[in-house]
Enzyme design. Structure first.
Site, mmCIF file in Angstrom:
data_model
loop_
_atom_site.group_PDB
_atom_site.id
_atom_site.type_symbol
_atom_site.label_atom_id
_atom_site.label_comp_id
_atom_site.label_asym_id
_atom_site.label_seq_id
_atom_site.Cartn_x
_atom_site.Cartn_y
_atom_site.Cartn_z
ATOM 1 N N ARG A 1 0.805 -1.205 -0.195
ATOM 2 C CA ARG A 1 -0.072 0.086 -0.009
ATOM 3 C C ARG A 1 1.048 1.066 0.066
ATOM 4 N NH1 ARG A 1 -5.370 1.363 3.246
ATOM 5 N NH2 ARG A 1 -6.328 0.028 1.778
ATOM 6 N N HIS B 1 -7.282 0.778 -6.882
ATOM 7 C CA HIS B 1 -7.535 0.091 -5.637
ATOM 8 C C HIS B 1 -8.179 -1.259 -6.098
ATOM 9 C CE1 HIS B 1 -7.811 -1.177 -1.600
ATOM 10 N NE2 HIS B 1 -8.711 -0.239 -1.386
ATOM 11 N N GLN C 1 -10.143 -3.800 -3.777
ATOM 12 C CA GLN C 1 -11.523 -3.320 -3.243
ATOM 13 C C GLN C 1 -12.342 -3.548 -4.509
ATOM 14 O OE1 GLN C 1 -12.585 -1.735 -0.272
ATOM 15 N NE2 GLN C 1 -14.241 -2.234 -1.328
ATOM 16 N N ASP D 1 -16.971 7.188 -2.527
ATOM 17 C CA ASP D 1 -15.673 7.160 -1.764
ATOM 18 C C ASP D 1 -15.319 8.348 -0.981
ATOM 19 O OD1 ASP D 1 -13.053 6.110 -0.803
ATOM 20 O OD2 ASP D 1 -12.256 6.500 -2.937
ATOM 21 N N CYS E 1 -16.514 1.987 -0.166
ATOM 22 C CA CYS E 1 -15.386 1.089 0.140
ATOM 23 C C CYS E 1 -14.935 1.037 1.793
ATOM 24 C CB CYS E 1 -14.206 1.350 -0.784
ATOM 25 S SG CYS E 1 -13.654 2.874 -0.347
ATOM 26 N N ARG F 1 -13.864 -8.507 0.889
ATOM 27 C CA ARG F 1 -12.596 -8.609 0.725
ATOM 28 C C ARG F 1 -11.960 -9.675 1.087
ATOM 29 N NH1 ARG F 1 -10.289 -3.220 0.834
ATOM 30 N NH2 ARG F 1 -8.610 -4.504 0.642
#
Ligand code: CP
Length: 304
Positions: free
Chosen positions: A107, A134, A137, A223, A263, A291
């Protein structure tokens, strides 16, 4: 630990639609088979590293639990506790970690840094969130849509807010790969890069009118407005994006059986109203749980 060129997962487009279909099918099987105390042994003897230059709740815990439940092990290294802040290069870090691990979730910030790390690594690297994407996700989001609608092809998905953020940009990639129509509502200055929008072709339309995007939509997604590392821009972002908040009035324009995705983490009253996020159309907790299942399937495919 591996010999040869590793197969990374840095963007959704690193897998074909057929490979994605197989991955989602495996995730469904893993989810159906999950029982308290049960462990698959598909990753026995494998160790995953998690190198995080930004905070995380879901990504870190779901990858760690995935490895435990598949019989492997996970080692998390917050970058702040590594030698990176003291000047060790991303490339040296990748080369060294590759000698210990079977795969690495990174990340980080810039996609150039992610790409440099992946080029130097000799084991597969999975993008656990970068400035531009991402993808893990979106695997969970697409999986959740399959659970709710039995398909993604032909769905109408409205995304409201920052169209240049990593989640929006992965939604754009997903639209072409999974065959849905993405209607992105974002103001000037918050639009995706032109090449990424062009690659989506007829699967993407962009508007500055949120009501137009959500009208009849099967899915509304959003988001956070201020991404990690962009805190200094918070006031300007709030001002520009305020008309693109997912309110109850906007959600009422969507299809009667619409699904709300986010998310997480969410800021209730900012990008989404509490009544929408916590309301009957919300699938955000399934989305978060999923996830785990999609990442298990991805890990089996990538480092198994
Ligand atoms: N959605 C997501 O990636 O959550 P975290 O930042 O908590 O990992």
């Amino acid at each position: 630990m591996r010999v040869g060129v590793p197969r990374h997962f840095l963007r959704l487009a690193d897998r074909t639609p057929e490979e994605h279909r197989a991955l989602l099918a495996r995730a469904r099987a893993l989810k159906a088979a999950r029982r308290p105390g049960r462990r698959e042994e598909t990753l026995a003897g494998r160790t995953l590293g998690l190198l995080f230059e930004k905070p995380s709740t879901r990504t870190r815990v779901s990858f760690e639990v995935a490895m435990i439940e598949l019989g492997g092990a996970a080692v998390t290294l917050p970058a702040a506790e590594s030698q990176l802040p003291r000047g060790e290069t991303a490339e040296d870090t990748a080369r060294v970690l590759s000698r210990y691990l079977h795969g690495i979730v990174l990340r980080t910030f810039g996609d150039d840094r992610l790409a440099a790390f992946a080029r130097a690594a000799t084991v597969p690297v999975i993008n656990g969130l970068s400035d531009g994407a991402h993808p893990v996700q979106l695997l969970a989001d697409v999986f959740t849509l399959h659970e709710r609608f039995g398909r993604t092809e032909g769905l109408g998905v409205a995304f409201l807010g920052d169209g240049a953020g990593n989640v929006a940009r992965s939604w754009i990639e997903a639209a072409r790969l999974f065959g849905f129509a993405l209607r992105l509502a974002a103001p000037e200055g918050f639009r995706p890069p032109g090449d990424e929008a062009a690659a989506a072709g007829e699967h993407l339309s962009v508007t500055d009118r949120p009501a137009e995007a959500v009208q009849g939509a099967d899915v509304i997604a959003t988001d956070v407005w201020t991404h990690m590392g962009r805190e200094a821009e918070q006031a300007a972002r709030r001002a520009a994006l305020a008309p693109f908040a997912v309110t109850s009035a906007l959600a009422a324009l969507a299809a009667p059986n619409h699904v709300i995705l986010h998310c997480l983490p969410a800021h209730r009253g900012e990008e989404i109203a509490a009544a929408v996020l916590d309301g009957p159309h919300s699938a955000v907790l399934d989305e978060a749980e999923n996830r785990l299942h999609v990442q298990k399937a991805l890990l089996e495919e990538t480092i198994g």
